[in-house]
Design a protein around this motif. Structure first.
Motif, PDB file in Angstrom:
ATOM      1  N   THR A   1      23.340   0.646  -2.741  1.00 15.24           N
ATOM      2  CA  THR A   1      22.309   1.593  -3.157  1.00 15.24           C
ATOM      3  C   THR A   1      21.537   2.077  -1.942  1.00 15.24           C
ATOM      4  O   THR A   1      21.573   1.450  -0.875  1.00 15.24           O
ATOM      5  CB  THR A   1      21.348   0.952  -4.183  1.00 15.24           C
ATOM      6  OG1 THR A   1      20.481   1.960  -4.726  1.00 15.24           O
ATOM      7  CG2 THR A   1      20.511  -0.155  -3.554  1.00 15.24           C
TER       8      THR A   1
ATOM      9  N   ILE B   1      17.618   3.279  -1.079  1.00 12.84           N
ATOM     10  CA  ILE B   1      16.257   3.265  -1.601  1.00 12.84           C
ATOM     11  C   ILE B   1      15.402   4.141  -0.696  1.00 12.84           C
ATOM     12  O   ILE B   1      15.141   3.784   0.459  1.00 12.84           O
ATOM     13  CB  ILE B   1      15.703   1.822  -1.647  1.00 12.84           C
ATOM     14  CG1 ILE B   1      16.599   0.940  -2.514  1.00 12.84           C
ATOM     15  CG2 ILE B   1      14.264   1.815  -2.158  1.00 12.84           C
ATOM     16  CD1 ILE B   1      16.284  -0.548  -2.425  1.00 12.84           C
TER      17      ILE B   1
ATOM     18  N   ILE C   1      11.346  -3.541  -5.364  1.00 10.66           N
ATOM     19  CA  ILE C   1      12.578  -2.772  -5.534  1.00 10.66           C
ATOM     20  C   ILE C   1      13.688  -3.343  -4.652  1.00 10.66           C
ATOM     21  O   ILE C   1      14.821  -3.532  -5.106  1.00 10.66           O
ATOM     22  CB  ILE C   1      12.320  -1.287  -5.213  1.00 10.66           C
ATOM     23  CG1 ILE C   1      11.349  -0.692  -6.237  1.00 10.66           C
ATOM     24  CG2 ILE C   1      13.639  -0.500  -5.197  1.00 10.66           C
ATOM     25  CD1 ILE C   1      10.923   0.731  -5.929  1.00 10.66           C
TER      26      ILE C   1
ATOM     27  N   ARG D   1      14.823  -6.547  -6.090  1.00 12.74           N
ATOM     28  CA  ARG D   1      15.598  -6.312  -7.309  1.00 12.74           C
ATOM     29  C   ARG D   1      17.009  -5.845  -6.963  1.00 12.74           C
ATOM     30  O   ARG D   1      17.981  -6.221  -7.640  1.00 12.74           O
ATOM     31  CB  ARG D   1      14.886  -5.276  -8.184  1.00 12.74           C
ATOM     32  CG  ARG D   1      15.602  -4.944  -9.504  1.00 12.74           C
ATOM     33  CD  ARG D   1      15.736  -6.167 -10.367  1.00 12.74           C
ATOM     34  NE  ARG D   1      16.351  -5.851 -11.655  1.00 12.74           N
ATOM     35  CZ  ARG D   1      16.926  -6.743 -12.453  1.00 12.74           C
ATOM     36  NH1 ARG D   1      16.944  -8.033 -12.106  1.00 12.74           N
ATOM     37  NH2 ARG D   1      17.458  -6.386 -13.597  1.00 12.74           N
TER      38      ARG D   1
ATOM     39  N   TRP E   1      18.785   4.778  -5.735  1.00 10.77           N
ATOM     40  CA  TRP E   1      17.864   4.115  -6.656  1.00 10.77           C
ATOM     41  C   TRP E   1      17.064   5.205  -7.370  1.00 10.77           C
ATOM     42  O   TRP E   1      16.550   6.121  -6.730  1.00 10.77           O
ATOM     43  CB  TRP E   1      16.917   3.196  -5.881  1.00 10.77           C
ATOM     44  CG  TRP E   1      16.177   2.252  -6.767  1.00 10.77           C
ATOM     45  CD1 TRP E   1      15.031   2.512  -7.456  1.00 10.77           C
ATOM     46  CD2 TRP E   1      16.558   0.906  -7.079  1.00 10.77           C
ATOM     47  NE1 TRP E   1      14.663   1.409  -8.180  1.00 10.77           N
ATOM     48  CE2 TRP E   1      15.577   0.407  -7.965  1.00 10.77           C
ATOM     49  CE3 TRP E   1      17.606   0.075  -6.689  1.00 10.77           C
ATOM     50  CZ2 TRP E   1      15.622  -0.886  -8.475  1.00 10.77           C
ATOM     51  CZ3 TRP E   1      17.661  -1.216  -7.187  1.00 10.77           C
ATOM     52  CH2 TRP E   1      16.676  -1.687  -8.067  1.00 10.77           C
ATOM     53  N   PRO E   2      16.960   5.141  -8.701  1.00  8.84           N
ATOM     54  CA  PRO E   2      16.318   6.244  -9.439  1.00  8.84           C
ATOM     55  C   PRO E   2      14.873   6.490  -9.023  1.00  8.84           C
ATOM     56  O   PRO E   2      14.093   5.552  -8.815  1.00  8.84           O
ATOM     57  CB  PRO E   2      16.386   5.758 -10.889  1.00  8.84           C
ATOM     58  CG  PRO E   2      17.551   4.825 -10.931  1.00  8.84           C
ATOM     59  CD  PRO E   2      17.532   4.127  -9.597  1.00  8.84           C
TER      60      PRO E   2
ATOM     61  N   PRO F   1      11.920   8.962 -10.614  1.00  3.30           N
ATOM     62  CA  PRO F   1      11.590   9.915 -11.675  1.00  3.30           C
ATOM     63  C   PRO F   1      11.126  11.261 -11.124  1.00  3.30           C
ATOM     64  O   PRO F   1      10.558  11.350 -10.029  1.00  3.30           O
ATOM     65  CB  PRO F   1      10.453   9.212 -12.432  1.00  3.30           C
ATOM     66  CG  PRO F   1      10.626   7.754 -12.112  1.00  3.30           C
ATOM     67  CD  PRO F   1      11.155   7.713 -10.700  1.00  3.30           C
TER      68      PRO F   1
ATOM     69  N   ASP G   1      18.351   7.131 -15.567  1.00  8.28           N
ATOM     70  CA  ASP G   1      17.890   6.083 -16.456  1.00  8.28           C
ATOM     71  C   ASP G   1      18.014   4.731 -15.744  1.00  8.28           C
ATOM     72  O   ASP G   1      19.116   4.336 -15.348  1.00  8.28           O
ATOM     73  CB  ASP G   1      18.718   6.090 -17.739  1.00  8.28           C
ATOM     74  CG  ASP G   1      18.219   5.085 -18.753  1.00  8.28           C
ATOM     75  OD1 ASP G   1      18.454   3.876 -18.562  1.00  8.28           O
ATOM     76  OD2 ASP G   1      17.606   5.514 -19.754  1.00  8.28           O
ATOM     77  N   GLN G   2      16.900   4.030 -15.575  1.00 11.75           N
ATOM     78  CA  GLN G   2      16.916   2.779 -14.821  1.00 11.75           C
ATOM     79  C   GLN G   2      17.808   1.736 -15.473  1.00 11.75           C
ATOM     80  O   GLN G   2      18.522   0.995 -14.786  1.00 11.75           O
ATOM     81  CB  GLN G   2      15.493   2.230 -14.688  1.00 11.75           C
ATOM     82  CG  GLN G   2      15.386   0.995 -13.798  1.00 11.75           C
ATOM     83  CD  GLN G   2      15.603   1.285 -12.328  1.00 11.75           C
ATOM     84  OE1 GLN G   2      15.280   2.380 -11.860  1.00 11.75           O
ATOM     85  NE2 GLN G   2      16.140   0.322 -11.590  1.00 11.75           N
ATOM     86  N   ALA G   3      17.805   1.681 -16.806  1.00 13.75           N
ATOM     87  CA  ALA G   3      18.630   0.682 -17.494  1.00 13.75           C
ATOM     88  C   ALA G   3      20.111   0.958 -17.276  1.00 13.75           C
ATOM     89  O   ALA G   3      20.902   0.029 -17.045  1.00 13.75           O
ATOM     90  CB  ALA G   3      18.301   0.662 -18.982  1.00 13.75           C
TER      91      ALA G   3
ATOM     92  N   PHE H   1      21.382   2.602 -14.724  1.00 12.87           N
ATOM     93  CA  PHE H   1      21.601   2.311 -13.302  1.00 12.87           C
ATOM     94  C   PHE H   1      21.846   0.817 -13.084  1.00 12.87           C
ATOM     95  O   PHE H   1      22.782   0.421 -12.385  1.00 12.87           O
ATOM     96  CB  PHE H   1      20.380   2.777 -12.502  1.00 12.87           C
ATOM     97  CG  PHE H   1      20.402   2.423 -11.050  1.00 12.87           C
ATOM     98  CD1 PHE H   1      21.042   3.246 -10.130  1.00 12.87           C
ATOM     99  CD2 PHE H   1      19.773   1.275 -10.577  1.00 12.87           C
ATOM    100  CE1 PHE H   1      21.052   2.932  -8.773  1.00 12.87           C
ATOM    101  CE2 PHE H   1      19.779   0.950  -9.234  1.00 12.87           C
ATOM    102  CZ  PHE H   1      20.426   1.779  -8.338  1.00 12.87           C
ATOM    103  N   GLU H   2      21.042  -0.012 -13.705  1.00 12.89           N
ATOM    104  CA  GLU H   2      21.192  -1.452 -13.513  1.00 12.89           C
ATOM    105  C   GLU H   2      22.456  -1.972 -14.192  1.00 12.89           C
ATOM    106  O   GLU H   2      23.101  -2.903 -13.679  1.00 12.89           O
ATOM    107  CB  GLU H   2      19.947  -2.178 -14.012  1.00 12.89           C
ATOM    108  CG  GLU H   2      18.717  -1.829 -13.199  1.00 12.89           C
ATOM    109  CD  GLU H   2      17.569  -2.814 -13.360  1.00 12.89           C
ATOM    110  OE1 GLU H   2      17.750  -3.836 -14.061  1.00 12.89           O
ATOM    111  OE2 GLU H   2      16.496  -2.586 -12.753  1.00 12.89           O
TER     112      GLU H   2
END
Length: 297
Positions: free
Chosen positions: A5, A7, A19, A22, A271-272, A274, A281-283, A285-286
C-alpha cells in the motif's frame, strides 16, 4: 505476487501512526509514501515530509518494508539524501526501499525557485543522480564532480544495514530510465501509460504495460542482466480502470491476475482517503488486503 500500500502523508502523526501500524497488521508486504513537497489536489491541505514520516513509521512497525514511491531530483541532492537513507535504514532495521524517478513538472519542480526542467534535462539529471547515489550508499567516502551534482569527501559510515545498499525501485518508461533500472535497480516501477489515463481502455493499458516490460527486458539484456532479477511493481490508481480494482475483492483479484500474467510481482494500492481521487470503501480495502492474494492461487 506481493500486495503493498501507499499511504499519502496527509495525516497528523497522532492519526497517521495508527494507519501505518494498521497496514502492518493487515499483512501488507510494504507501505510506501510519496516524496513530494505538495501534490495535485492535496496542495492546499496538510502534507508532511516523507523522511520524517518514514522514520515515524519505522518506530511503530516491526517487519513491514517501508519506502518512497517515488523520490526524485526535483528537490533532493544525492549527498543529503544518502545520509537520510542510511539513517532510515538503520532506524528501521534494514526495511527501506528507495523508489526513485526522474520527477515531473508539478509543484515540486519549481518550489525551490528554479525554472521547471525539460524532459531531457530531467533525464540528464536523473542519470547522474542515481549513479552518484549508488556510490554514496556503497562507499565510505565519495568525491565526485559531475555536470549537475558534486560530492567532496562525503562520508557515509557505517553505510546501509542492507548490503551492499538498500534496494532501488526505479520508476521508468522511457529508454534512458529503463537502462538505469536495468543497471542499478533491484525493482522497476510503473504507473502505466499516462496517455491512456483519461480515454484509454483496460485492454489498451494491459498492452502498454506488456510493451513496457518487453522494453525493460531488452534493457536488461543490454546490461547483461536477466529481467527476472528485477521485481516489477505496479502503482495502481493511474490506469484507465483506476477505481475499479478497489470496488470489491473479486474485482481486485481479476485485476491482479491479469497483471501477474504480464510479469508483475508487486501491486501497490492507495490507502483510502475520503473525498479524493483515492476514495474507497475502507472495509473493502481491508478485505482485499487480507483475502485477495489467497484467491489468486
Amino acid at each position: 505476487m506481493r500486495l503493498s500500500t501507499v499511504i499519502l502523508p496527509v495525516h497528523r502523526w497522532s492519526q497517521g501512526r495508527h494507519i501505518w501500524r494498521r497496514a502492518e497488521d493487515l499483512g501488507f508486504h510494504a507501505a510506501y509514501t510519496y516524496d513530494h513537497l505538495s501534490w495535485r489536489s492535496f496542495r492546499d491541505g496538510p502534507w508532511f515530509g516523507a523522511v520524517p514520516t518514514l522514520t515515524g513509521a519505522a518506530s511503530v512497525t516491526q517487519s513491514m518494508r517501508l519506502g518512497t514511491l517515488v523520490t526524485s531530483p526535483n528537490f533532493r541532492h544525492p549527498v543529503t539524501l544518502a545520509k537520510d537513507l542510511i539513517t532510515l535504514d538503520d532506524v528501521s532495521g534494514g526495511r527501506i526501499t528507495l523508489g526513485i524517478g526522474a520527477g515531473g513538472n508539478g509543484f515540486d519542480a519549481t518550489a525551490l525557485g528554479q525554472e521547471a526542467w525539460t524532459p531531457k534535462e530531467r533525464a540528464d539529471r536523473f542519470g547522474e543522480f542515481v549513479a552518484l547515489l549508488d556510490r554514496l550508499l556503497t562507499e565510505d567516502s565519495v568525491t565526485e564532480r559531475g555536470t549537475f551534482y558534486a560530492a567532496d569527501e562525503a562520508r557515509n559510515i557505517p553505510g546501509c544495514v542492507q548490503r551492499p545498499r538498500l534496494p532501488f525501485a526505479v520508476a521508468a518508461t522511457g529508454p534512458r530510465g529503463m537502462r538505469l533500472a536495468a543497471r542499478y535497480g533491484q525493482a522497476w516501477v510503473t504507473t502505466g501509460d499516462p496517455k491512456l489515463y483519461e480515454e484509454g481502455t483496460p485492454e489498451q493499458s494491459v498492452a502498454a504495460l506488456r510493451g513496457q516490460i518487453e522494453r525493460l527486458g531488452k534493457a536488461c539484456a543490454e546490461t547483461g542482466r536477466e529481467v527476472a532479477e528485477l521485481d516489477k511493481i505496479l502503482l495502481t490508481g493511474f490506469t484507465p480502470d483506476r477505481s475499479r480494482p478497489l470496488e470489491s475483492v473479486e474485482a481486485f483479484v481479476d485485476f491482479a491476475g491479469r497483471h501477474r500474467e504480464l510479469g508483475f510481482t508487486e501491486i501497490v494500492i492507495h490507502w483510502p482517503i475520503p473525498d479524493s481521487d483515492f476514495a474507497a470503501d475502507q472495509a473493502v480495502f481491508e478485505s482485499i488486503a487480507t483475502e485477495a492474494l489467497s484467491r489468486l492461487g
